[in-house]
Scaffold this active site. Structure first.
Site, PDB file in Angstrom:
ATOM      1  N   LYS A  49      44.879  37.891  44.491  1.00 48.79           N
ATOM      2  CA  LYS A  49      45.484  39.204  44.497  1.00 48.79           C
ATOM      3  C   LYS A  49      44.535  40.265  43.942  1.00 48.79           C
ATOM      4  CE  LYS A  49      49.677  36.869  43.081  1.00 48.79           C
ATOM      5  NZ  LYS A  49      50.544  36.620  41.906  1.00 48.79           N
ATOM      6  N   GLY A  50      43.507  39.809  43.236  1.00 51.92           N
ATOM      7  CA  GLY A  50      42.693  40.738  42.461  1.00 51.92           C
ATOM      8  C   GLY A  50      42.032  41.840  43.269  1.00 51.92           C
ATOM      9  N   GLU A 105      35.653  41.323  46.907  1.00 50.37           N
ATOM     10  CA  GLU A 105      36.165  40.740  45.656  1.00 50.37           C
ATOM     11  C   GLU A 105      36.274  41.795  44.561  1.00 50.37           C
ATOM     12  OE1 GLU A 105      37.698  38.567  44.339  1.00 50.37           O
ATOM     13  OE2 GLU A 105      37.071  36.527  44.683  1.00 50.37           O
ATOM     14  N   ASP A 106      37.158  41.543  43.614  1.00 49.26           N
ATOM     15  CA  ASP A 106      37.209  42.399  42.436  1.00 49.26           C
ATOM     16  C   ASP A 106      36.139  41.982  41.437  1.00 49.26           C
ATOM     17  OD1 ASP A 106      38.580  39.993  42.136  1.00 49.26           O
ATOM     18  OD2 ASP A 106      40.027  40.777  40.721  1.00 49.26           O
ATOM     19  N   ASP A 109      32.831  36.076  38.322  1.00 45.95           N
ATOM     20  CA  ASP A 109      32.738  35.698  36.906  1.00 45.95           C
ATOM     21  C   ASP A 109      31.889  34.433  36.826  1.00 45.95           C
ATOM     22  OD1 ASP A 109      33.423  34.701  34.282  1.00 45.95           O
ATOM     23  OD2 ASP A 109      35.129  36.047  34.247  1.00 45.95           O
ATOM     24  N   LYS A 137      29.751  39.427  36.326  1.00 48.60           N
ATOM     25  CA  LYS A 137      29.341  39.114  34.948  1.00 48.60           C
ATOM     26  C   LYS A 137      28.111  38.216  35.026  1.00 48.60           C
ATOM     27  CE  LYS A 137      34.047  38.948  33.016  1.00 48.60           C
ATOM     28  NZ  LYS A 137      35.050  38.068  32.379  1.00 48.60           N
ATOM     29  N   PHE A 158      36.488  39.196  28.896  1.00 46.97           N
ATOM     30  CA  PHE A 158      37.613  39.193  29.823  1.00 46.97           C
ATOM     31  C   PHE A 158      38.095  40.618  30.032  1.00 46.97           C
ATOM     32  CE2 PHE A 158      41.854  38.251  31.442  1.00 46.97           C
ATOM     33  CZ  PHE A 158      41.541  37.249  32.346  1.00 46.97           C
ATOM     34  N   VAL A 159      38.184  41.035  31.300  1.00 49.36           N
ATOM     35  CA  VAL A 159      38.582  42.416  31.606  1.00 49.36           C
ATOM     36  C   VAL A 159      39.871  42.430  32.431  1.00 49.36           C
ATOM     37  CG1 VAL A 159      36.284  43.441  31.465  1.00 49.36           C
ATOM     38  CG2 VAL A 159      37.031  42.409  33.621  1.00 49.36           C
ATOM     39  N   ASP A 165      44.006  40.823  36.400  1.00 47.52           N
ATOM     40  CA  ASP A 165      45.169  40.540  35.550  1.00 47.52           C
ATOM     41  C   ASP A 165      44.828  39.668  34.358  1.00 47.52           C
ATOM     42  OD1 ASP A 165      44.735  38.127  37.202  1.00 47.52           O
ATOM     43  OD2 ASP A 165      46.582  37.418  36.274  1.00 47.52           O
ATOM     44  N   ARG A 171      47.425  44.610  36.231  1.00 48.97           N
ATOM     45  CA  ARG A 171      46.717  44.828  37.502  1.00 48.97           C
ATOM     46  C   ARG A 171      46.758  46.293  37.927  1.00 48.97           C
ATOM     47  NH1 ARG A 171      45.539  39.783  40.040  1.00 48.97           N
ATOM     48  NH2 ARG A 171      47.110  38.173  39.713  1.00 48.97           N
TER      49      ARG A 171
HETATM   50  O1  LIG Z   1      33.930  33.844  39.600  1.00 48.17           O
HETATM   51  P1  LIG Z   1      35.181  33.155  39.166  1.00 48.17           P
HETATM   52  O2  LIG Z   1      35.054  32.590  37.763  1.00 48.17           O
HETATM   53  O3  LIG Z   1      35.636  32.134  40.124  1.00 48.17           O
HETATM   54  O4  LIG Z   1      36.317  34.280  39.024  1.00 48.17           O
HETATM   55  C1  LIG Z   1      36.565  35.257  39.993  1.00 48.17           C
HETATM   56  C2  LIG Z   1      37.889  35.081  40.675  1.00 48.17           C
HETATM   57  O5  LIG Z   1      38.933  34.982  39.711  1.00 48.17           O
HETATM   58  C3  LIG Z   1      39.942  35.954  39.957  1.00 48.17           C
HETATM   59  O6  LIG Z   1      40.950  35.448  40.782  1.00 48.17           O
HETATM   60  P2  LIG Z   1      42.158  34.518  40.239  1.00 48.17           P
HETATM   61  O7  LIG Z   1      41.836  33.104  40.589  1.00 48.17           O
HETATM   62  O8  LIG Z   1      42.465  34.844  38.829  1.00 48.17           O
HETATM   63  O9  LIG Z   1      43.368  34.983  41.163  1.00 48.17           O
HETATM   64  P3  LIG Z   1      43.974  36.457  41.273  1.00 48.17           P
HETATM   65  O10 LIG Z   1      42.986  37.265  42.089  1.00 48.17           O
HETATM   66  O11 LIG Z   1      45.274  36.268  41.992  1.00 48.17           O
HETATM   67  O12 LIG Z   1      44.142  37.014  39.889  1.00 48.17           O
HETATM   68  C4  LIG Z   1      39.194  37.056  40.668  1.00 48.17           C
HETATM   69  O13 LIG Z   1      40.076  37.853  41.433  1.00 48.17           O
HETATM   70  C5  LIG Z   1      38.204  36.317  41.515  1.00 48.17           C
HETATM   71  O14 LIG Z   1      38.741  35.934  42.755  1.00 48.17           O
HETATM   72  O1  HPA Z   2      37.497  38.923  33.338  1.00 46.46           O
HETATM   73  C1  HPA Z   2      38.423  38.631  34.144  1.00 46.46           C
HETATM   74  N1  HPA Z   2      39.641  39.252  34.083  1.00 46.46           N
HETATM   75  C2  HPA Z   2      40.662  38.969  34.903  1.00 46.46           C
HETATM   76  N2  HPA Z   2      40.594  38.054  35.860  1.00 46.46           N
HETATM   77  C3  HPA Z   2      39.424  37.397  35.993  1.00 46.46           C
HETATM   78  N3  HPA Z   2      39.092  36.447  36.872  1.00 46.46           N
HETATM   79  C4  HPA Z   2      37.830  36.114  36.603  1.00 46.46           C
HETATM   80  N4  HPA Z   2      37.339  36.818  35.566  1.00 46.46           N
HETATM   81  C5  HPA Z   2      38.325  37.654  35.165  1.00 46.46           C
HETATM   82 MG   LIG Z   3      43.515  36.425  38.045  1.00 45.79          MG
END
Ligand SMILES: O=P(O)(O)OC[C@H]1O[C@H](OP(=O)(O)OP(=O)(O)O)[C@H](O)[C@@H]1O
Ligand code: HPA
Ligand SMILES: [Mg+2]
Length: 186
Positions: A49-50, A105-106, A109, A137, A158-159, A165, A171
């Site tokens: 969803k991010g 992507e948002d 990480d 990051k 963590f942001v 979220d 969000r």
């Molecule tokens: O590089 P990584 O360590 O894999 O992290 C990045 C991913 O984590 C978050 O998604 P999440 O799995 O939390 O799902 P969301 O988008 O629904 O919050 C974010 O939106 C990226 O898709």
């Molecule tokens: O820093 C973060 N914040 C929220 N969601 C995330 N998913 C990967 N890294 C992050």
């Molecule tokens: Mg998430």
């Protein structure tokens, strides 16, 4: 640029990136993406969803006509660390074979989500497969990934906000900020 947090409630520590900085960066990235895909048929894929906010604002900043699709994956659950196990919650509606595909992507990480996505979507034989992310990051990377368009490199904290979220909250904040440690038990 760091800005002091003001009137944001006790849950937030500080604003890392303001709404104005995000808006300006997306316009800058959109111009580069427009140049890359001029005259081409582009499918942008948002990772739910991010990436909802980035998709919505980036798509409107682009001049290139695009089609949009969504993939829902999750690897974080309610925590602040990637589990490393990526689950598909919703697959694409589109067959991407022979298409120019841009993953939006948002955040990158650990890189585990994107690395998995690149391999999964890459096996579907798109004509091209590139990535645009608002945040990255560098100090958290567990896998090296070549990313074409990055908005901001941020510290390994963590942001939340602008799609990101913590336990499904925050969000809808219009900026990216850090969370006060007491919120996640730090
Ligand atoms: O590089 P990584 O360590 O894999 O992290 C990045 C991913 O984590 C978050 O998604 P999440 O799995 O939390 O799902 P969301 O988008 O629904 O919050 C974010 O939106 C990226 O898709
Ligand atoms: O820093 C973060 N914040 C929220 N969601 C995330 N998913 C990967 N890294 C992050
Ligand atoms: Mg998430």
């Amino acid at each position: 640029m760091r800005v002091d947090a003001k009137d944001m409630g006790a849950d937030l520590k500080e604003v890392l990136i303001t709404k104005e900085e995000i808006d300006a960066k997306l316009v800058e990235l959109a111009a580069k993406i427009d140049a890359e895909y001029a005259g081409k048929d582009l499918l942008i894929v948002g990772v739910l969803k991010g990436a909802v906010m980035v998709m919505a604002d980036l798509a409107r900043a682009l001049s290139t006509p695009v089609t949009m699709d969504w993939m829902a994956v999750s690897s974080y659950g309610a925590g602040t660390q990637s589990s490393g196990v990526v689950r598909i919650l919703k697959d694409l509606d589109t067959d991407i074979k022979g298409r120019h595909v841009l993953i939006v992507e948002d955040i990158i990480d650990s890189g585990l989500t994107l690395s998995w996505l690149l391999s999964n979507l890459g096996s579907r034989e798109p004509e091209s497969l590139k990535v645009c992310t608002l945040l990255r990051k560098p100090d958290a990377a567990k896998v090296a990934i070549d990313v074409e368009w990055v908005g901001f490199d941020i510290p390994n904290e963590f942001v939340v906000g602008y799609g990101l979220d913590y336990a499904e909250k925050y969000r809808n904040l219009p900026f990216v900020g850090t969370l006060a440690p007491h919120v996640y038990g730090g």
